[in-house]
Design an enzyme around this catalytic site. Structure first.
Site, PDB file in Angstrom:
ATOM      1  N   LYS A  56      33.596  43.089  38.825  1.00 36.22           N
ATOM      2  CA  LYS A  56      34.478  44.259  38.734  1.00 36.22           C
ATOM      3  C   LYS A  56      33.832  45.342  37.871  1.00 36.22           C
ATOM      4  O   LYS A  56      33.780  46.513  38.258  1.00 36.22           O
ATOM      5  CB  LYS A  56      35.841  43.868  38.161  1.00 36.22           C
ATOM      6  N   GLY A  70      37.851  42.769  33.873  1.00 34.27           N
ATOM      7  CA  GLY A  70      38.535  41.576  33.379  1.00 34.27           C
ATOM      8  C   GLY A  70      39.079  40.745  34.517  1.00 34.27           C
ATOM      9  O   GLY A  70      39.319  41.246  35.615  1.00 34.27           O
ATOM     10  N   ASP A  71      39.262  39.468  34.233  1.00 37.62           N
ATOM     11  CA  ASP A  71      39.898  38.583  35.200  1.00 37.62           C
ATOM     12  C   ASP A  71      40.637  37.488  34.445  1.00 37.62           C
ATOM     13  O   ASP A  71      40.245  37.119  33.331  1.00 37.62           O
ATOM     14  CB  ASP A  71      38.886  37.953  36.158  1.00 37.62           C
ATOM     15  N   GLN A  72      41.677  36.989  35.063  1.00 39.75           N
ATOM     16  CA  GLN A  72      42.490  35.958  34.428  1.00 39.75           C
ATOM     17  C   GLN A  72      42.965  34.969  35.475  1.00 39.75           C
ATOM     18  O   GLN A  72      43.364  35.353  36.567  1.00 39.75           O
ATOM     19  CB  GLN A  72      43.693  36.622  33.755  1.00 39.75           C
ATOM     20  N   ALA A 107      38.743  36.383  31.023  1.00 44.31           N
ATOM     21  CA  ALA A 107      37.345  36.794  30.843  1.00 44.31           C
ATOM     22  C   ALA A 107      37.256  38.316  30.890  1.00 44.31           C
ATOM     23  O   ALA A 107      37.946  38.964  31.683  1.00 44.31           O
ATOM     24  CB  ALA A 107      36.479  36.193  31.946  1.00 44.31           C
TER      25      ALA A 107
END
Length: 189
Positions: A56, A70-72, A107
Site C-alpha cells: 500500500k 497500514g494493514d490489520q 502492521a
C-alpha cells in the site's frame, strides 16, 4: 529544502482520525495496489499484514513524499480474519472467538522516498463468554462489519473483552501511533 508531502495510503476513516491526532498536515489517498490480488493466504498472518502494509505504501512512494501504509488482521486458531462485511458473519465470528484469545496484528510501513521503515504491533486479546443475544445486540450497536475481527474495542466493543495485552492501544484501532510518531520524528517531519 522543500517540505516533504505526508501521505496516508488509506481510505480508512479510522486511520485518518488516528493520524490526525499527531497534528501533522497530511493527505489521505487510496493506495494504487490491489489488496485482494496481493492477499497471499499461504503467508503467516504477521507476514501477510506486513506485506499488505508495504505494498500500500509502496504504491504511492516517490521523491519528496513520506507515505504511510497500514494493514490489520486477526490471527485466530490458525485462520486469518479480516472484515466481516455483514452482520451475520460478524455475529458468527464473534461467537467463535468468545472465551478465547486471538492476536490482532497491526502492521505499518513508511516510505521516505525509497527508504523504508516498518513496525508491527501484535496485541493479544481475550474475549469474555457472551450469549448469542448479547453478541447480536453488540453488532447492532457498533456496526463493526468494517473492522478486522468484527469489533471496535475503542467503542462499545470493550465490553466483549476480559483482557487486552498491548504496547499501544491505538494499534487496536488501526495505526500504532507510538511507533509511527517515533518514525516520523526520526524523519524530521
Amino acid at each position: 529544502m522543500a517540505e516533504k508531502q505526508l501521505i496516508l495510503a488509506s481510505t480508512s476513516k479510522y486511520r485518518y482520525e488516528l493520524l490526525s491526532r499527531l497534528a501533522y498536515k497530511f493527505e489521505a489517498v487510496a493506495p494504487l495496489a490491489d489488496e485482494e490480488k496481493e492477499k497471499d493466504l499461504s503467508l503467516a498472518p504477521r507476514a501477510l499484514a506486513e506485506k499488505l502494509a508495504r505494498i500500500k505504501a509502496e504504491s504511492l512512494k516517490g521523491p519528496g513524499k513520506v507515505v504511510i501504509g497500514g494493514d490489520q488482521l486477526i490471527s485466530f486458531e490458525g485462520r486469518i480474519l479480516g472484515k466481516s462485511h455483514t452482520p451475520e458473519k460478524a455475529v458468527k465470528e464473534l461467537m467463535s472467538m468468545q472465551g478465547k484469545t486471538h492476536e490482532l496484528i497491526t502492521a505499518i510501513c513508511v516510505f521516505d522516498g525509497d527508504k523504508m521503515y516498518a513496525h508491527t504491533d501484535v496485541t493479544r486479546m481475550t474475549m469474555k463468554k457472551r450469549t448469542l443475544e448479547q453478541i447480536e445486540r453488540y453488532v447492532q450497536l457498533d456496526e463493526p462489519m468494517d473492522c478486522a475481527g468484527s469489533y471496535k474495542a475503542e467503542s462499545h466493543g470493550i465490553m466483549l473483552f476480559d483482557k487486552i495485552e498491548t504496547e499501544d492501544f491505538t494499534a487496536i484501532q488501526g495505526l500504532p501511533l507510538i511507533a509511527l510518531s517515533k518514525i516520523l520524528e526520526n524523519l524530521n517531519l
